[in-house]
Design an enzyme around this catalytic site. Structure first.
Site, PDB file in Angstrom:
ATOM      1  N   SER A  13       0.854  -1.187   0.000  1.00  0.00           N
ATOM      2  CA  SER A  13       0.000   0.000   0.000  1.00  0.00           C
ATOM      3  C   SER A  13       0.898   1.248   0.000  1.00  0.00           C
ATOM      4  O   SER A  13       2.126   1.131   0.020  1.00  0.00           O
ATOM      5  CB  SER A  13      -0.922  -0.015   1.210  1.00  0.00           C
ATOM      6  OG  SER A  13      -0.157  -0.069   2.376  1.00  0.00           O
ATOM      7  N   SER A  14       0.309   2.401  -0.006  1.00  0.00           N
ATOM      8  CA  SER A  14       1.016   3.696   0.024  1.00  0.00           C
ATOM      9  C   SER A  14       1.913   3.929  -1.182  1.00  0.00           C
ATOM     10  O   SER A  14       2.967   4.558  -1.059  1.00  0.00           O
ATOM     11  CB  SER A  14       1.873   3.843   1.299  1.00  0.00           C
ATOM     12  OG  SER A  14       1.102   3.618   2.422  1.00  0.00           O
ATOM     13  N   GLY A  16       0.855   5.572  -3.705  1.00  0.00           N
ATOM     14  CA  GLY A  16       0.424   6.847  -4.280  1.00  0.00           C
ATOM     15  C   GLY A  16      -0.583   6.695  -5.404  1.00  0.00           C
ATOM     16  O   GLY A  16      -0.497   7.395  -6.412  1.00  0.00           O
ATOM     17  N   ASP A  71      -7.565  11.169  -0.444  1.00  0.00           N
ATOM     18  CA  ASP A  71      -7.264  11.172  -1.880  1.00  0.00           C
ATOM     19  C   ASP A  71      -8.164  12.139  -2.646  1.00  0.00           C
ATOM     20  O   ASP A  71      -7.774  12.662  -3.685  1.00  0.00           O
ATOM     21  CB  ASP A  71      -7.396   9.758  -2.468  1.00  0.00           C
ATOM     22  CG  ASP A  71      -6.138   8.933  -2.199  1.00  0.00           C
ATOM     23  OD1 ASP A  71      -5.052   9.542  -2.070  1.00  0.00           O
ATOM     24  OD2 ASP A  71      -6.239   7.704  -2.096  1.00  0.00           O
ATOM     25  N   GLU A 139     -10.737   4.936  -8.365  1.00  0.00           N
ATOM     26  CA  GLU A 139      -9.618   4.320  -7.652  1.00  0.00           C
ATOM     27  C   GLU A 139     -10.143   3.337  -6.606  1.00  0.00           C
ATOM     28  O   GLU A 139     -11.049   3.662  -5.847  1.00  0.00           O
ATOM     29  CB  GLU A 139      -8.819   5.449  -6.980  1.00  0.00           C
ATOM     30  CG  GLU A 139      -7.660   4.956  -6.159  1.00  0.00           C
ATOM     31  CD  GLU A 139      -7.046   6.060  -5.275  1.00  0.00           C
ATOM     32  OE1 GLU A 139      -7.296   7.260  -5.499  1.00  0.00           O
ATOM     33  OE2 GLU A 139      -6.322   5.680  -4.336  1.00  0.00           O
ATOM     34  N   PRO A 189       7.804  -8.975  -7.860  1.00  0.00           N
ATOM     35  CA  PRO A 189       6.579  -8.564  -7.156  1.00  0.00           C
ATOM     36  C   PRO A 189       5.502  -8.062  -8.121  1.00  0.00           C
ATOM     37  O   PRO A 189       4.316  -8.352  -7.936  1.00  0.00           O
ATOM     38  CB  PRO A 189       7.054  -7.430  -6.234  1.00  0.00           C
ATOM     39  CG  PRO A 189       8.519  -7.674  -6.050  1.00  0.00           C
ATOM     40  CD  PRO A 189       8.995  -8.287  -7.331  1.00  0.00           C
ATOM     41  N   GLY A 353      -8.701  19.816  15.482  1.00  0.00           N
ATOM     42  CA  GLY A 353      -8.488  18.627  16.295  1.00  0.00           C
ATOM     43  C   GLY A 353      -9.709  18.369  17.160  1.00  0.00           C
ATOM     44  O   GLY A 353     -10.644  19.180  17.197  1.00  0.00           O
ATOM     45  N   CYS A 380     -10.063  26.143  13.120  1.00  0.00           N
ATOM     46  CA  CYS A 380     -11.100  25.395  13.817  1.00  0.00           C
ATOM     47  C   CYS A 380     -10.766  25.274  15.308  1.00  0.00           C
ATOM     48  O   CYS A 380     -10.879  26.261  16.035  1.00  0.00           O
ATOM     49  CB  CYS A 380     -11.344  24.053  13.142  1.00  0.00           C
ATOM     50  SG  CYS A 380     -13.040  23.486  13.372  1.00  0.00           S
ATOM     51  N   ARG A 469     -18.291  20.758  15.822  1.00  0.00           N
ATOM     52  CA  ARG A 469     -19.471  20.483  16.642  1.00  0.00           C
ATOM     53  C   ARG A 469     -19.626  21.581  17.701  1.00  0.00           C
ATOM     54  O   ARG A 469     -20.673  21.754  18.272  1.00  0.00           O
ATOM     55  CB  ARG A 469     -19.254  19.113  17.302  1.00  0.00           C
ATOM     56  CG  ARG A 469     -20.465  18.521  17.937  1.00  0.00           C
ATOM     57  CD  ARG A 469     -20.219  17.066  18.338  1.00  0.00           C
ATOM     58  NE  ARG A 469     -20.444  16.169  17.231  1.00  0.00           N
ATOM     59  CZ  ARG A 469     -19.529  15.353  16.721  1.00  0.00           C
ATOM     60  NH1 ARG A 469     -18.319  15.332  17.216  1.00  0.00           N
ATOM     61  NH2 ARG A 469     -19.822  14.558  15.711  1.00  0.00           N
ATOM     62  N   HIS A 514     -12.273  25.448   7.620  1.00  0.00           N
ATOM     63  CA  HIS A 514     -11.023  24.802   7.193  1.00  0.00           C
ATOM     64  C   HIS A 514     -10.610  25.302   5.805  1.00  0.00           C
ATOM     65  O   HIS A 514     -10.936  24.673   4.792  1.00  0.00           O
ATOM     66  CB  HIS A 514     -11.217  23.280   7.136  1.00  0.00           C
ATOM     67  CG  HIS A 514     -11.321  22.659   8.480  1.00  0.00           C
ATOM     68  ND1 HIS A 514     -10.230  22.196   9.172  1.00  0.00           N
ATOM     69  CD2 HIS A 514     -12.393  22.442   9.273  1.00  0.00           C
ATOM     70  CE1 HIS A 514     -10.622  21.709  10.337  1.00  0.00           C
ATOM     71  NE2 HIS A 514     -11.936  21.852  10.419  1.00  0.00           N
ATOM     72  N   GLU A 516      -7.920  25.078   4.376  1.00  0.00           N
ATOM     73  CA  GLU A 516      -6.965  24.187   3.705  1.00  0.00           C
ATOM     74  C   GLU A 516      -7.620  23.303   2.641  1.00  0.00           C
ATOM     75  O   GLU A 516      -6.936  22.801   1.757  1.00  0.00           O
ATOM     76  CB  GLU A 516      -6.195  23.325   4.723  1.00  0.00           C
ATOM     77  CG  GLU A 516      -6.983  22.234   5.435  1.00  0.00           C
ATOM     78  CD  GLU A 516      -7.643  22.689   6.724  1.00  0.00           C
ATOM     79  OE1 GLU A 516      -7.973  23.890   6.833  1.00  0.00           O
ATOM     80  OE2 GLU A 516      -7.858  21.858   7.619  1.00  0.00           O
TER      81      GLU A 516
HETATM   82  N1  GLN Z   1     -13.345  19.814  18.181  1.00  0.00           N
HETATM   83  C1  GLN Z   1     -13.783  21.085  17.703  1.00  0.00           C
HETATM   84  C2  GLN Z   1     -15.245  21.072  17.320  1.00  0.00           C
HETATM   85  O1  GLN Z   1     -15.811  20.019  17.094  1.00  0.00           O
HETATM   86  C3  GLN Z   1     -12.949  21.532  16.531  1.00  0.00           C
HETATM   87  C4  GLN Z   1     -13.143  20.681  15.317  1.00  0.00           C
HETATM   88  C5  GLN Z   1     -12.043  20.849  14.308  1.00  0.00           C
HETATM   89  O2  GLN Z   1     -10.990  21.372  14.623  1.00  0.00           O
HETATM   90  N2  GLN Z   1     -12.271  20.389  13.109  1.00  0.00           N
HETATM   91  O3  GLN Z   1     -15.841  22.095  17.224  1.00  0.00           O
END
Ligand code: GLN
Length: 543
Positions: A13-14, A16, A71, A139, A189, A353, A380, A469, A514, A516
């Site tokens: 795996s990995s 790409g 992906d 894929e 392989p 996070g 976030c 959330r 987000h 990104e």
């Molecule tokens: N844990 C936070 C929330 O749920 C931030 C979520 C995140 O950083 N995507 O609001």
């Protein structure tokens, strides 16, 4: 009718596959075709939203609010085609639909089986909503030979038979390892992987061979002979310095031409890829370097922050600079006194996070950035911790916290129970399901005039993708603004704080969304671009 390209992987795996699929998509697009890219994941989770990013990597969020495989991020970045909910499916999703149907009585009187019921649903997924594309690149996650991937392989085998032969092409990505002790490239392989694929009825049309060395003609000939693939369809996929070299390299190897040949489509050997050439040239000749710290708790796996890393990469290219990332684990931040590592950086980014673990480290990083005038970018959770930090240390709410981390204290950040999406109101309970129930996908945001956010975006109305959330509690906004923060962006109805900044700091911004997920190599996201520029200003580098 769209044509289908199935991309499978073998040996390990990995390798790409995602990048390979995205690059092929970009090449077909450069030839004027409309493409869509899809991913079929063999695991049993309904989506990756409930998996740890350190296991699975980042969860990529689409405009329409699906939590998908990372992906799909590659697909969007390489082709700029906006992915949709229906572009990623898992075994869990298929079975969940199947069992709902079975309970409803859709299969009344029959025995429900993997073949044909599961495979029919997989085929339905592959063929659904494909009208707006010339090519669907599909894929298959995992590696040939995986037990759990078998229904997916069986489905594409059936499709290879059911679709007109000119409408389906099979690409297989394998590994040709180099044994340094023997100073030899090994084709065995790959031979075995193709054998495995053929044993389940799939004859690959094109082999993409990942290798750290160039694969010489005689080795290609050997692979061709053993795998029944014409020699010019054995394509070398070498390791490259920049991921944006992949489409260029594939084209040089004749990959796109071979694809068109297999479909019996007309083609010209030449293809104008100037924009990719320029991008790579820019990527490989930066004028200097800035050092950005990412303070997060999933730092053990850089795939956990894939889009983030790529967004910084794009912002670096837009500023002609290399962005070096210093990974700082927020879990061990206080234990290891990581503030000393922050002394060497030109910008601090606290990403998204979940959960209380590592939050103290993130708050400490926000304090350090604020007190030392280092550019700070909170995404976030990174925004929420910046607000908690300011509440504690600027507004004097000593026990400020989020209800995500503790029942105690003053909840300046709390659970979102109700929010509006257009004319709809969505509700959440504390005890509800965790999967797929966050505020997900694209939402509008209004930006106030005379703010850093307005300067960065250059407009008053934006929309960005969300996945959260919890939210900043509006009841504390006035008090926080009095202490020096500025809530420069909110939901259009003014109820959800979306962007916060600190006007007394050279560059300090937190966003609830987000960004990104929307950065592209040919169009770096404005906030990332401005953040890297601010880091350059601090480091004394000029654009
Ligand atoms: N844990 C936070 C929330 O749920 C931030 C979520 C995140 O950083 N995507 O609001």
């Amino acid at each position: 009718m769209a044509r289908f390209i199935f991309i499978t992987g073998g040996v390990v795996s990995s390798l790409g596959k995602g990048l390979a699929s995205a690059s092929l998509g970009a090449l077909l697009q450069a030839r004027g075709y409309k493409v869509r890219l899809r991913k079929l994941d063999p695991y049993l989770n309904v989506d990756p939203g409930t998996m740890s990013p350190t296991q699975h990597g980042e969860v990529f969020v689409t405009d329409d609010g699906a939590e998908t495989d990372l992906d799909l991020g590659h697909y969007e970045r390489f082709t700029d085609v906006t992915a949709r909910k229906g572009d990623n499916v898992t075994t869990g999703q298929i079975y969940s639909d199947l069992i709902t149907k079975e309970r409803r009585g859709d299969y009344l009187g029959g025995t429900v089986q993997v073949i044909p019921h599961v495979t029919d649903l997989i085929k339905e997924f592959i063929l659904n909503d494909t009208d707006d594309a010339d090519f669907i690149l599909c894929e298959i996650g995992g590696t040939v030979g995986d037990i759990e991937a078998l229904p997916f392989f069986e489905s594409i085998r059936q499709l290879g038979y059911e679709l007109d032969r000119n409408n389906a092409v099979f690409v297989h990505l394998t590994l040709v390892p180099y044994l340094s002790a023997a100073k030899e490239l090994k084709t065995k392989p790959t031979q075995h992987s193709v054998k495995e694929l053929r044993s389940i009825g799939i004859q690959p049309d094109i082999l993409l061979c990942r290798s750290e060395k160039e694969i010489p003609e005689n080795e290609k000939r050997k692979i061709a002979l053993f795998s029944n693939v014409p020699e010019d369809c054995v394509i070398t996929a070498p390791d490259l310095k920049s991921i944006y070299q992949v489409p260029l390299r594939y084209h040089r190897e004749g990959f796109d031409v071979q694809i068109l040949k297999r479909f019996g489509l007309p083609y010209q050997e030449k293809l104008n890829l100037d924009k990719w050439e320029k991008l790579v040239e820019n990527d490989l000749s930066p004028k200097g370097e800035v050092n950005i710290a990412i303070v997060g708790k999933y730092t053990g796996l850089s795939d956990a922050y894939k889009s983030l890393v790529e967004s910084l990469h794009h912002a670096g290219m837009a500023n002609n600079i290399k962005v070096k990332i210093s990974w700082i684990n927020s879990r061990t931040f206080l234990l290891e006194n990581s503030t000393k590592k922050l002394k060497e950086v030109h910008g601090i980014l606290v990403p998204g996070g979940f959960g209380s673990d590592g939050v103290k480290g993130k708050i400490a990083a926000a304090t350090y950035a604020r007190e030392n005038n280092i550019p700070y970018f909170g995404i976030c959770l990174g925004m929420q911790v910046a607000v908690i930090e300011a509440a504690r240390n600027l507004a004097g709410i000593k026990d400020a916290n989020s209800s995500e981390f503790t029942e105690d204290g003053t909840h300046v950040v709390g659970l979102m129970t109700e929010w509006s999406r257009g004319s709809l109101i969505e509700y959440r309970k504390k005890t509800g399901d965790l999967g797929g129930t966050m505020r997900l996908g694209n939402y509008d945001c209004s930006i106030k005039p005379n703010t850093l956010a307005r300067l960065i975006y250059g407009k008053a109305k934006i929309n960005e993708r969300h996945r959260h959330r919890y939210e900043v509690n509006v009841d504390y906004v006035e008090q926080l603004e009095k202490s020096g923060l500025k809530f420069s962006g909110t939901s259009p109805d003014g109820t959800l704080p979306e962007i916060v900044e600190n006007p007394n700091h050279p560059w300090f911004i937190g966003v609830q969304f987000h960004p990104e997920f929307k950065s592209r190599p040919f169009c770096a996201h404005p906030i990332f671009k401005a953040f890297v520029k601010a880091a350059m200003d601090l480091s004394g580098l000029q654009k």
